[in-house]
Design a protein around this motif. Structure first.
Motif, short mmCIF file in Angstrom:
data_model
loop_
_atom_site.label_atom_id
_atom_site.label_comp_id
_atom_site.label_asym_id
_atom_site.label_seq_id
_atom_site.Cartn_x
_atom_site.Cartn_y
_atom_site.Cartn_z
N GLY A 1 0.82 -1.20 0.00
CA GLY A 1 0.00 0.00 0.00
C GLY A 1 0.85 1.24 0.00
N THR A 2 0.20 2.39 0.12
CA THR A 2 0.95 3.64 0.07
C THR A 2 1.92 3.79 1.24
OG1 THR A 2 -0.88 4.74 1.24
CG2 THR A 2 -0.90 4.83 -1.17
N SER A 3 1.61 3.16 2.37
CA SER A 3 2.48 3.29 3.54
C SER A 3 3.56 2.21 3.61
CB SER A 3 1.64 3.24 4.82
OG SER A 3 1.02 1.98 4.96
N THR A 4 3.56 1.27 2.65
CA THR A 4 4.51 0.15 2.73
C THR A 4 5.97 0.59 2.81
OG1 THR A 4 2.97 -1.36 1.63
CG2 THR A 4 5.30 -1.95 1.56
N PRO A 5 6.44 1.54 1.98
CA PRO A 5 7.85 1.95 2.11
C PRO A 5 8.19 2.48 3.50
CG PRO A 5 6.95 2.72 0.03
CD PRO A 5 5.79 2.20 0.82
N ALA A 6 7.30 3.28 4.08
CA ALA A 6 7.55 3.82 5.42
C ALA A 6 7.55 2.70 6.46
CB ALA A 6 6.51 4.87 5.77
N GLY B 1 11.30 -8.47 1.56
CA GLY B 1 11.20 -7.97 0.19
C GLY B 1 9.81 -8.11 -0.38
N PHE B 2 9.73 -8.40 -1.70
CA PHE B 2 8.45 -8.53 -2.40
C PHE B 2 8.46 -9.80 -3.23
CE2 PHE B 2 9.07 -4.05 -1.58
CZ PHE B 2 7.82 -3.61 -1.17
N ASP B 3 7.27 -10.38 -3.44
CA ASP B 3 7.19 -11.56 -4.29
C ASP B 3 6.84 -11.16 -5.72
OD1 ASP B 3 4.44 -11.08 -4.38
OD2 ASP B 3 3.90 -12.79 -3.11
N ARG B 4 6.67 -12.14 -6.60
CA ARG B 4 6.46 -11.86 -8.02
C ARG B 4 5.10 -11.22 -8.30
NH1 ARG B 4 3.85 -16.28 -10.82
NH2 ARG B 4 3.28 -17.96 -9.39
N PHE B 5 4.20 -11.22 -7.29
CA PHE B 5 2.91 -10.57 -7.44
C PHE B 5 2.92 -9.15 -6.87
CE2 PHE B 5 1.98 -15.16 -6.97
CZ PHE B 5 1.46 -15.40 -8.24
N HIS C 1 8.24 -0.50 5.96
CA HIS C 1 9.45 -1.32 5.79
C HIS C 1 10.66 -0.62 6.39
CE1 HIS C 1 8.05 -4.23 2.38
NE2 HIS C 1 7.23 -4.21 3.41
N ALA C 2 10.76 0.68 6.20
CA ALA C 2 11.87 1.42 6.79
C ALA C 2 11.83 1.32 8.32
CB ALA C 2 11.83 2.88 6.35
N LEU C 3 10.62 1.41 8.89
CA LEU C 3 10.47 1.29 10.34
C LEU C 3 10.87 -0.11 10.80
CD1 LEU C 3 9.50 2.20 13.14
CD2 LEU C 3 7.20 1.46 12.46
N LEU C 4 10.40 -1.15 10.12
CA LEU C 4 10.71 -2.52 10.54
C LEU C 4 12.21 -2.80 10.44
CD1 LEU C 4 7.72 -4.51 8.95
CD2 LEU C 4 8.02 -3.77 11.34
N ILE D 1 2.08 -6.95 15.22
CA ILE D 1 2.00 -7.11 13.76
C ILE D 1 1.06 -6.06 13.19
CG2 ILE D 1 2.55 -9.58 13.79
CD1 ILE D 1 -0.48 -10.13 13.48
N ASP D 2 1.04 -5.99 11.86
CA ASP D 2 0.15 -5.11 11.11
C ASP D 2 0.40 -3.64 11.45
OD1 ASP D 2 -1.76 -3.89 9.60
OD2 ASP D 2 -3.46 -5.04 10.37
N PHE D 3 1.44 -3.09 10.83
CA PHE D 3 1.85 -1.71 11.09
C PHE D 3 1.28 -0.73 10.06
CE2 PHE D 3 4.73 -4.21 13.54
CZ PHE D 3 5.17 -3.41 14.58
N ASP D 4 0.21 -1.10 9.37
CA ASP D 4 -0.33 -0.26 8.31
C ASP D 4 -0.75 1.12 8.80
OD1 ASP D 4 0.08 -2.26 6.52
OD2 ASP D 4 -2.02 -2.83 6.30
N LEU D 5 -1.21 1.23 10.05
CA LEU D 5 -1.68 2.51 10.57
C LEU D 5 -0.65 3.19 11.48
CD1 LEU D 5 -5.43 1.70 11.35
CD2 LEU D 5 -4.42 2.69 9.28
N ALA D 6 0.58 2.67 11.50
CA ALA D 6 1.65 3.30 12.28
C ALA D 6 1.92 4.71 11.76
CB ALA D 6 2.92 2.47 12.21
N ARG D 7 2.36 5.58 12.66
CA ARG D 7 2.66 6.96 12.27
C ARG D 7 3.34 7.70 13.42
NH1 ARG D 7 -2.83 6.10 12.54
NH2 ARG D 7 -4.06 7.26 14.09
N PRO D 8 3.99 8.80 13.12
CA PRO D 8 4.57 9.63 14.19
C PRO D 8 3.47 10.16 15.11
CG PRO D 8 5.53 10.20 12.06
CD PRO D 8 4.36 9.31 11.78
N THR D 9 3.68 10.04 16.40
CA THR D 9 2.68 10.50 17.36
C THR D 9 3.35 10.64 18.73
OG1 THR D 9 0.45 10.07 18.21
CG2 THR D 9 1.88 8.17 17.95
#
Length: 263
Positions: free
Chosen positions: A32-37, A58-62, A39-42, A147-155
């Motif tokens: 998703g749009t937040s994936t790069p951020a 990383g990423f798979d072929r899909f 991954h950097a956090l993880l 798990i599931d850091f999709d909604l992580a953010r600076p706070t």
């Protein structure tokens, strides 16, 4: 050489992201749009020695992100609803917050959502529902990973604590709580969590005020996202807005007694 066929096992429980599967010892998730951020956090957490989060592979072929699979149990059970588990979660959250030290606190790249008015201090998970906390298989009262850091953010630390306590104290009308938490002493659980985390007195005095602010802002954010459709719309249609309103009303009635426990 005999090829090994790895089957995809759907992983259920999340509200926002569909299509999450287990493949062998890995988890595959739609990017998703937040994936790069994220991954950097993880990767930052891995470098910091924090062992309570998945590793990025990383990423798979899909085009799906590949993360390590963390074995264990999620959800509310007798053991995970215990005071011991709540204190363990507070200590785990504190270690996570401390491990984010040095990570950039800019708002760029994150999914976003409701937030505190104070300047960011850490990266918050911001979605520690019972489905996003992993407990040891053989020691089900001990949480060991997030798990599931999709909604992580600076706070702020306090905002992430409030978000966590929304689900785990829980700060909610009894009608909306999981059966195991329906009759608990919420004030005692708030105090237990804050003690185990080591929350400062000045933050404890502000906790309920921030909880009310979060309810108000979360209602607005969820209603806006629901208008765009998708899983947010499903959550809204299932009564998410009404649950927030009931939680706010319950907090209004019980604020004085909860505050007395905290301070």
């Amino acid at each position: 050489m005999v090829a090994t066929l790895l089957h995809e096992i759907p992983l259920q429980g999340g509200d926002v992201t569909d299509g999450v599967v287990r493949v062998g010892d890995t988890v595959r998730r739609p990017a998703g749009t937040s994936t790069p951020a994220v991954h950097a956090l993880l990767r930052h957490l891995e470098a910091a020695g924090f062992d309570g989060a998945p590793r990025v592979l990383g990423f798979d072929r899909f085009g799906r992100e590949i993360l390590t699979f963390l074995p264990g149990r999620t959800g509310l059970r007798v053991e995970s609803a215990s005071d011991e588990a709540l204190a363990g979660l507070a200590r785990l959250l504190r270690r996570f917050h401390d491990a984010t030290a040095g990570f950039p606190l800019t708002m760029d790249g994150w999914e976003g959502g409701s937030n505190d008015d104070k300047a960011p201090e850490i990266i918050g998970h911001c979605d520690l529902t019972p489905e996003n906390v992993i407990f040891h298989q053989d020691d089900p009262s001990t949480p060991y990973a997030l798990i599931d850091f999709d909604l992580a953010r600076p706070t702020t630390r306090l905002f992430d604590i409030v978000t966590t306590l929304r689900h785990w104290a829980p700060i909610a009308d009894p009608v909306d709580r999981a059966p195991l938490l329906r009759a608990v002493d919420v004030g005692a659980r708030l105090r237990l969590f804050c003690d185990a985390y080591g929350l400062r007195p000045r933050d404890r005095r502000r906790l309920l005020e921030l909880a009310r602010l979060r309810f108000h802002r979360s209602y607005t954010v969820m209603r806006t996202r629901a208008a765009a459709g998708g899983n947010w719309a499903k959550m809204w249609a299932s009564g998410a807005g009404e649950r927030i309103r009931r939680a706010t009303a319950w907090l209004d009635v019980h604020e004085d007694e909860l505050h007395a426990r905290l301070v």
